[in-house]
Design a protein around this motif. Structure first.
Motif, mmCIF file in Angstrom:
data_model
loop_
_atom_site.group_PDB
_atom_site.id
_atom_site.type_symbol
_atom_site.label_atom_id
_atom_site.label_comp_id
_atom_site.label_asym_id
_atom_site.label_seq_id
_atom_site.Cartn_x
_atom_site.Cartn_y
_atom_site.Cartn_z
ATOM 1 N N THR A 158 0.563 -1.107 0.099
ATOM 2 C CA THR A 158 -0.172 -0.401 0.316
ATOM 3 C C THR A 158 0.449 1.189 0.167
ATOM 4 O OG1 THR A 158 -1.688 -1.072 1.434
ATOM 5 C CG2 THR A 158 -1.698 0.837 1.138
ATOM 6 N N GLN A 159 2.125 1.346 0.469
ATOM 7 C CA GLN A 159 2.930 2.863 1.262
ATOM 8 C C GLN A 159 3.198 2.862 -0.248
ATOM 9 O OE1 GLN A 159 5.760 1.908 3.499
ATOM 10 N NE2 GLN A 159 6.649 3.930 3.881
ATOM 11 N N ALA A 160 3.658 1.472 -1.026
ATOM 12 C CA ALA A 160 4.795 1.216 -2.560
ATOM 13 C C ALA A 160 3.507 2.445 -3.056
ATOM 14 C CB ALA A 160 5.067 0.325 -2.923
ATOM 15 N N ARG A 161 2.256 1.802 -3.739
ATOM 16 C CA ARG A 161 1.736 2.118 -4.496
ATOM 17 C C ARG A 161 1.215 3.530 -4.408
ATOM 18 N NH1 ARG A 161 -3.595 -0.717 -4.901
ATOM 19 N NH2 ARG A 161 -3.819 -1.088 -2.935
ATOM 20 N N SER A 162 1.040 4.018 -2.756
ATOM 21 C CA SER A 162 0.631 5.274 -2.649
ATOM 22 C C SER A 162 2.028 6.349 -3.141
ATOM 23 C CB SER A 162 0.181 5.957 -1.347
ATOM 24 O OG SER A 162 -0.498 4.729 -0.822
ATOM 25 N N GLU A 163 3.034 5.479 -2.565
ATOM 26 C CA GLU A 163 4.509 6.543 -3.026
ATOM 27 C C GLU A 163 4.668 6.856 -4.270
ATOM 28 O OE1 GLU A 163 6.951 5.745 0.685
ATOM 29 O OE2 GLU A 163 7.448 4.630 -0.725
ATOM 30 N N ALA A 176 3.976 0.476 -11.726
ATOM 31 C CA ALA A 176 3.439 0.929 -11.265
ATOM 32 C C ALA A 176 1.804 -0.373 -11.864
ATOM 33 C CB ALA A 176 2.697 1.445 -9.966
ATOM 34 N N ALA A 177 1.746 0.572 -12.898
ATOM 35 C CA ALA A 177 0.980 -0.071 -13.800
ATOM 36 C C ALA A 177 0.840 -1.396 -13.609
ATOM 37 C CB ALA A 177 0.542 0.485 -15.144
ATOM 38 N N LEU A 178 1.958 -2.692 -13.750
ATOM 39 C CA LEU A 178 2.277 -3.791 -13.745
ATOM 40 C C LEU A 178 1.560 -4.530 -12.867
ATOM 41 C CD1 LEU A 178 5.565 -4.578 -15.772
ATOM 42 C CD2 LEU A 178 2.698 -4.159 -17.029
ATOM 43 N N PRO A 179 0.573 -5.195 -12.975
ATOM 44 C CA PRO A 179 0.271 -6.130 -11.340
ATOM 45 C C PRO A 179 1.406 -6.682 -10.874
ATOM 46 C CG PRO A 179 -1.450 -6.733 -13.590
ATOM 47 C CD PRO A 179 -0.272 -6.057 -14.206
ATOM 48 N N ALA A 180 1.312 -6.827 -9.703
ATOM 49 C CA ALA A 180 1.971 -7.422 -8.346
ATOM 50 C C ALA A 180 1.603 -8.909 -9.015
ATOM 51 C CB ALA A 180 1.932 -6.485 -6.804
ATOM 52 N N PRO A 181 2.672 -10.048 -9.674
ATOM 53 C CA PRO A 181 2.829 -10.854 -9.114
ATOM 54 C C PRO A 181 2.806 -11.748 -7.817
ATOM 55 C CG PRO A 181 4.933 -10.517 -11.017
ATOM 56 C CD PRO A 181 4.261 -9.250 -10.003
ATOM 57 N N ARG A 219 0.570 -14.227 -17.220
ATOM 58 C CA ARG A 219 1.491 -14.295 -16.284
ATOM 59 C C ARG A 219 2.814 -14.128 -16.706
ATOM 60 N NH1 ARG A 219 4.259 -13.584 -13.540
ATOM 61 N NH2 ARG A 219 5.723 -14.269 -11.635
ATOM 62 N N LEU A 220 3.109 -14.466 -17.733
ATOM 63 C CA LEU A 220 4.127 -14.433 -19.445
ATOM 64 C C LEU A 220 3.733 -12.936 -19.492
ATOM 65 C CD1 LEU A 220 6.104 -15.837 -20.532
ATOM 66 C CD2 LEU A 220 4.723 -16.445 -22.097
ATOM 67 N N ALA A 221 3.104 -12.243 -20.348
ATOM 68 C CA ALA A 221 2.854 -11.293 -20.409
ATOM 69 C C ALA A 221 3.595 -10.143 -19.278
ATOM 70 C CB ALA A 221 1.743 -10.300 -20.829
ATOM 71 N N ILE A 222 2.772 -10.369 -18.199
ATOM 72 C CA ILE A 222 3.256 -9.169 -16.899
ATOM 73 C C ILE A 222 4.994 -9.640 -16.480
ATOM 74 C CG2 ILE A 222 3.095 -8.976 -14.224
ATOM 75 C CD1 ILE A 222 0.436 -9.751 -14.668
ATOM 76 N N ALA A 223 5.902 -11.115 -16.632
ATOM 77 C CA ALA A 223 6.460 -11.083 -16.532
ATOM 78 C C ALA A 223 7.554 -10.366 -18.181
ATOM 79 C CB ALA A 223 7.197 -12.153 -16.440
ATOM 80 N N ALA A 224 7.507 -10.660 -19.023
ATOM 81 C CA ALA A 224 7.585 -9.770 -19.926
ATOM 82 C C ALA A 224 8.128 -8.206 -19.915
ATOM 83 C CB ALA A 224 7.198 -10.505 -21.291
ATOM 84 N N GLY A 225 6.562 -7.512 -19.215
ATOM 85 C CA GLY A 225 6.833 -6.787 -18.971
ATOM 86 C C GLY A 225 8.006 -5.914 -18.131
ATOM 87 N N SER A 226 8.251 -6.440 -17.457
ATOM 88 C CA SER A 226 8.830 -6.280 -15.715
ATOM 89 C C SER A 226 10.526 -6.894 -16.932
ATOM 90 C CB SER A 226 8.717 -7.208 -14.640
ATOM 91 O OG SER A 226 7.150 -7.558 -14.052
ATOM 92 N N SER A 227 10.965 -7.389 -17.404
ATOM 93 C CA SER A 227 12.096 -7.116 -17.661
ATOM 94 C C SER A 227 12.291 -6.899 -18.768
ATOM 95 C CB SER A 227 12.059 -8.964 -18.864
ATOM 96 O OG SER A 227 10.775 -9.359 -19.456
ATOM 97 N N PRO A 233 10.767 3.281 -20.848
ATOM 98 C CA PRO A 233 11.610 4.959 -19.779
ATOM 99 C C PRO A 233 9.978 5.766 -19.248
ATOM 100 C CG PRO A 233 12.589 5.176 -21.518
ATOM 101 C CD PRO A 233 12.013 4.279 -22.000
ATOM 102 N N ALA A 234 8.872 5.808 -20.669
ATOM 103 C CA ALA A 234 7.717 6.847 -20.389
ATOM 104 C C ALA A 234 6.086 5.856 -19.596
ATOM 105 C CB ALA A 234 7.384 7.285 -22.217
ATOM 106 N N GLY A 235 6.601 4.604 -19.655
ATOM 107 C CA GLY A 235 5.888 3.661 -19.084
ATOM 108 C C GLY A 235 5.178 2.948 -19.819
ATOM 109 N N GLU A 236 5.524 1.625 -18.845
ATOM 110 C CA GLU A 236 4.647 0.579 -19.531
ATOM 111 C C GLU A 236 2.641 0.296 -18.392
ATOM 112 O OE1 GLU A 236 6.788 -2.150 -17.766
ATOM 113 O OE2 GLU A 236 8.072 -2.476 -19.661
ATOM 114 N N TYR A 237 1.613 0.029 -18.834
ATOM 115 C CA TYR A 237 0.358 -0.071 -18.618
ATOM 116 C C TYR A 237 -0.226 -1.315 -19.123
ATOM 117 C CZ TYR A 237 1.644 4.851 -18.974
ATOM 118 O OH TYR A 237 1.680 5.955 -18.458
#
Length: 872
Positions: A158-163, A176-181, A219-227, A233-237
């Protein structure tokens, strides 16, 4: 050792919990701690789990440096002090833990401790970064540790999301827009490497992950986005399209995820293009198959935004020219013919996933020589489909692999019939889901089917509203069984518990709901619940609970949309209109009026026409949103009809609000009708006062003040803005406060009272930032342009101008007419010698994120002005 310790990797790369204790005297406690940590899918960092050919001191220092949470378990012994050292390894581990690292300390009850351990514990008690508890037995320690870690992780998330929302970094990728696995990605290393390479290739703009439901595309898409985050640099949504079944809502859903406001004042497709611009952005669209007809919109976005990359998950290809298809297959299986020993199957990805998920419900689960063959056959029968493996693994709490295999054999042959049009892997998945439900009790199956009515996540109280069991059934107990069986997922959102189903499970549940002829009944109960929620929220959106309810309704938005669509599909115009009307503030502040406009246009097109209140609401939403664009001259007559219909229905606040829009439309016409606007506003103010609507009064007073400024009557404008601010403060409505303060700042600036004007602008900006109200933030930045220009700070004025322009473009707030009173100050700078400095600063300002712009605009607290800006 002056150098950094060598890189010694921990056993795996999940969130790591370092466990410190003496080894021999606390062996049972260490085993209990490990089990508690693994139940939360975290990685215990312990010597016995990762022996390495390194000196012990180097090993624990390296492990500690890579860990996220410190857990200390102490009893009677201080531990061995190595030759040449002053403290034991036990003490050294604690002292080396960074101050910022959370520390959970557990002390086993004892009447006798070694003196140096007593000294260490006394030191720990004075450490305000550590919490500690006493325990007696290993099971008690496990319970404490599991609960404390769960609370700690929830607080940190919660703190990390707020910050991340309040203080984003414009130089870092937006993650922050990527779900936390919730779980580790297992067995997909080759696919992840190949997919990451595609996303990094600037010539590959659109990648579609194709495969059946439950194969692990999301799950693979989220991992790829993180990698590849550093490449964007302008963002991942990340955009979950699971709850979207209407093609017209796709762009709106993407816009919400990207922070682009669907205010209905222009093409949403164009706003998305302007928002992305030439920035390097990754857009991940999950579950696109149900809205595949909207795929041409993606082609338009890609053509107009040259640095945009889109990653799609779908059960079918999009068939666009830019598309690169990526087939996601099942996990690798062991060789069933050689599966006689554990070491012959453990390396297979399907077995690794099954084992990991089984340990979540039974921490001591292991693949042994005795069960290796059964595990191999089980994973093969499930075709290595991740969701099937997870559902089967959830049974490890009550069934052995052999018993699972026996039950699977009894169910799947029957299930394979009648589904010849589905791919084999999807038949297996459906079979696994039904196999899971066959082991549920009747009430558990009934609840699962009932949950198929929801879109996305839903709160516990919504479940209780749609599920009507007998008097002897406890809803929480039944729901808990579905969570235990991995059919339902739970997460905390603020004070509420929310639940969700994977898309495949939801489809199955909805099919069961339809098969039992209960869909209509449960859909009505679903609508009734959210209609009641809207009624509850209506007034609470206009006071001190505004922020809380905006967040709550944002969490419920997919179900709010589903409620409207259900009512429209049923031809229930009256309830559809009333529901949309109760949530007016939410739609407005949340930037969702564009979608509401589409819904109400459907209502107006109904045959026979919707009467009375329904038509009043629909006319308002379809006319008020674009009052400044009226080539056919239909806005003012439509709004006047809306006001008349509201009056006939006795809806005083509705009539008053429509009259405010009538006034704004008169002011925005080619030849502003100031007197006509003033008359409409005075009538509106009287109506709001008659029904004790302070929120409405505050809004009308601000509009009256703006009308006064148009006629250069600054003193009257100041009075109106102060009246509005007083009402907003009385009601503790932060949104109304920020609007009134901004306008008060304008009037003070026009009077030349720049100190108090700056104070008003800063207060307005700070409040808008707390509310995450992009329009208010943009106005606040624009107000402070005037303060900077008046003080001769050309560079600051340029930075603020660039930041405000960038925010409006990124959020789609550039079409609606703004009260851009700052422009004369900017024009003055551009006409002088400071123009080059201003333009250079404006370019730098355009690189600031909204959070960075707020930080820049609101420096360290300054001395209070000589007088209160509200009463200057």
């Amino acid at each position: 050792m002056g150098d950094r310790p060598p890189t010694i990797r921990t056993p795996d790369q999940r969130l790591r919990v370092f466990v410190s204790s003496t080894l021999k005297e606390l062996a049972p406690e260490r085993k209990a701690a490990r089990a508690a940590i693994e139940r939360l899918h975290l990685a215990p960092v312990m010597f016995e789990l990762g022996a390495r050919p390194h000196p012990p001191r180097d090993l624990y220092r390296a492990y500690l440096a890579q860990s996220d949470v410190f857990v200390g378990v102490y009893w009677e012994r201080y531990g061995w002090v190595a030759p040449g050292e002053e403290v034991s390894g036990l003490a050294d581990e604690y002292l080396l833990a960074p101050r910022s690292m959370p520390k959970l300390i557990y002390i086993k009850e004892s009447a006798s401790r070694e003196p140096r351990l007593v000294e260490l514990l006394d030191h720990i008690r004075t450490d305000d970064t550590a919490s500690f508890k006493y325990f007696a037995e290993p099971d008690e320690l496990a319970d404490y540790l599991e609960a404390d870690l769960a609370i700690l992780l929830a607080e940190r998330f919660t703190q990390a999301r707020s910050e991340s929302r309040a203080a984003g970094d414009d130089t870092e990728p937006v993650r922050a827009a990527l779900p936390a696995p919730l779980t580790e990605l297992i067995g997909r290393e080759p696919e992840l490497a190949h997919l990451s390479g595609l996303l990094r290739d600037p010539h590959v703009r659109l990648v579609t992950l194709v495969g059946p439901g439950g194969i692990g595309k999301s799950r693979l898409a989220i991992a790829a986005g993180s990698s590849v985050a550093s490449d964007f640099p302008a963002g991942e949504y990340f955009v979950d399209l699971t709850p979207v079944h209407d093609d017209t809502a796709v762009l709106s859903t993407i816009a919400q995820a990207m922070g682009v406001r669907d205010t209905g004042d222009g093409s949403l497709e164009e706003k998305l293009v302007v928002s992305v611009g030439d920035r390097r952005v990754l857009l991940i669209l999950d579950n696109f198959e149900q809205v595949v007809d909207s795929a041409p919109h993606l082609a338009t976005l890609l053509s107009a935004a040259p640095a945009l990359t889109i990653l799609v998950t779908s059960r079918i290809r999009l068939r666009l020219s830019a598309e690169r298809s990526f087939e996601v297959g099942p996990l690798g299986l062991p060789d069933a013919a050689r599966a006689t020993h554990a070491d012959q199957v453990l390396d297979a990805p399907a077995v690794a996933l099954f084992t990991e998920r089984a340990r979540a419900v039974r921490p001591d689960f292991q693949v042994t020589d005795a069960n290796a063959s059964a595990v191999a056959q089980l994973t093969a029968r499930l075709d290595g489909v991740p969701l099937a493996l997870e559902l089967a693994a959830a049974k490890a709490r009550v069934l052995t692999p052999v018993a699972m295999l026996e039950r699977l054999d009894k169910v799947l042959p029957f299930l394979s019939g009648g589904l010849r049009d589905l791919p084999p892997r999807q038949q297996t998945l459906r079979g696994t889901i039904e196999w899971s439900t066959q082991m549920l009790r009747n009430d558990e199956n009934e609840l699962l089917a009932t949950l198929g009515v929801f879109e996305a996540a839903f709160p516990l109280e919504a479940i209780e509203a749609v599920y009507r069991p007998g008097p002897d059934t406890d809803v929480l107990t039944v729901l808990g069984a579905l969570v235990d069986n991995s059919l339902v997922r739970q997460e905390d959102r603020g004070p509420l518990s929310y639940f969700s189903l994977l898309g495949t499970v939801r489809e199955f549940a909805r099919e069961q709901l339809e098969a039992t002829n209960r869909l209509a009944e449960v859909s009505e109960l679903h609508a009734q619940y959210f209609i009641h929620l809207g009624q509850q929220a209506e007034r609470l959106l206009e006071g001190p609970t505004q922020r809380e309810w905006m967040r709550r309704l944002a969490d419920d938005n997919p179900n709010l949309r589903a409620t409207v669509l259900y009512l429209l599909a049923s031809g229930d115009w009256d309830r559809a209109a009333r529901f949309c009307w109760t949530l007016y503030v939410y739609w407005w502040v949340g930037g969702r009026l564009g979608e509401v406009r589409i819904w109400m246009a459907r209502l107006l097109a109904s045959d026979p026409p919707a009467p009375g209140f329904s038509r009043a609401v629909a006319m308002y939403y379809t006319r008020a949103i674009g009052f400044w664009e009226d080539p056919a001259g239909q806005v003012i007559p439509g709004l006047e009809e809306s006001a008349s219909l509201f009056r006939a229905e006795g809806a005083t606040s509705g009539e008053a609000l429509a009259l405010v829009s009538v006034a704004l439309a008169r002011l925005a016409s080619g030849t502003p009708d100031v007197q006509g606007a003033e008359d409409a506003l005075q009538t509106s103010l009287s109506l709001f006062r008659n029904c004790d609507d302070n929120w409405g009064q505050a809004m009308v007073l601000v509009t009256l003040g703006r009308t006064a400024l148009l006629t250069r009557n600054v003193p009257t404008a100041l009075d109106r803005f102060r009246e509005s601010l007083a009402l907003a403060e009385e009601q503790k409505d932060e949104l109304s406060e920020s609007i009134a303060l901004h306008h008060l700042g304008i009037a003070l600036a026009l009077e030349g009272d720049m100190d108090n004007a700056r104070s008003a602008f800063e207060s307005s900006l700070a409040t808008s930032a707390r509310l995450q109200h992009d329009d208010g933030i943009a106005y606040g930045l624009e107000g402070l342009i005037v303060a900077a220009a008046s003080a001769g700070d050309i560079e600051r004025a340029g930075m603020l101008t660039g930041a405000a322009q960038n925010l409006r473009e990124e959020t789609g707030l550039y079409n609606a007419p703004t009260f851009a009173f700052y422009q004369p100050w900017v024009d003055g700078i551009l006409a002088g010698e400071g123009a080059p400095v201003f333009e250079a600063a404006r370019a730098r300002g355009r690189l600031l994120s909204a959070a960075k712009a707020v930080d820049y605009a609101l420096p360290a607290p300054r001395p209070e002005p000589t007088s209160d800006p509200a009463h200057a």
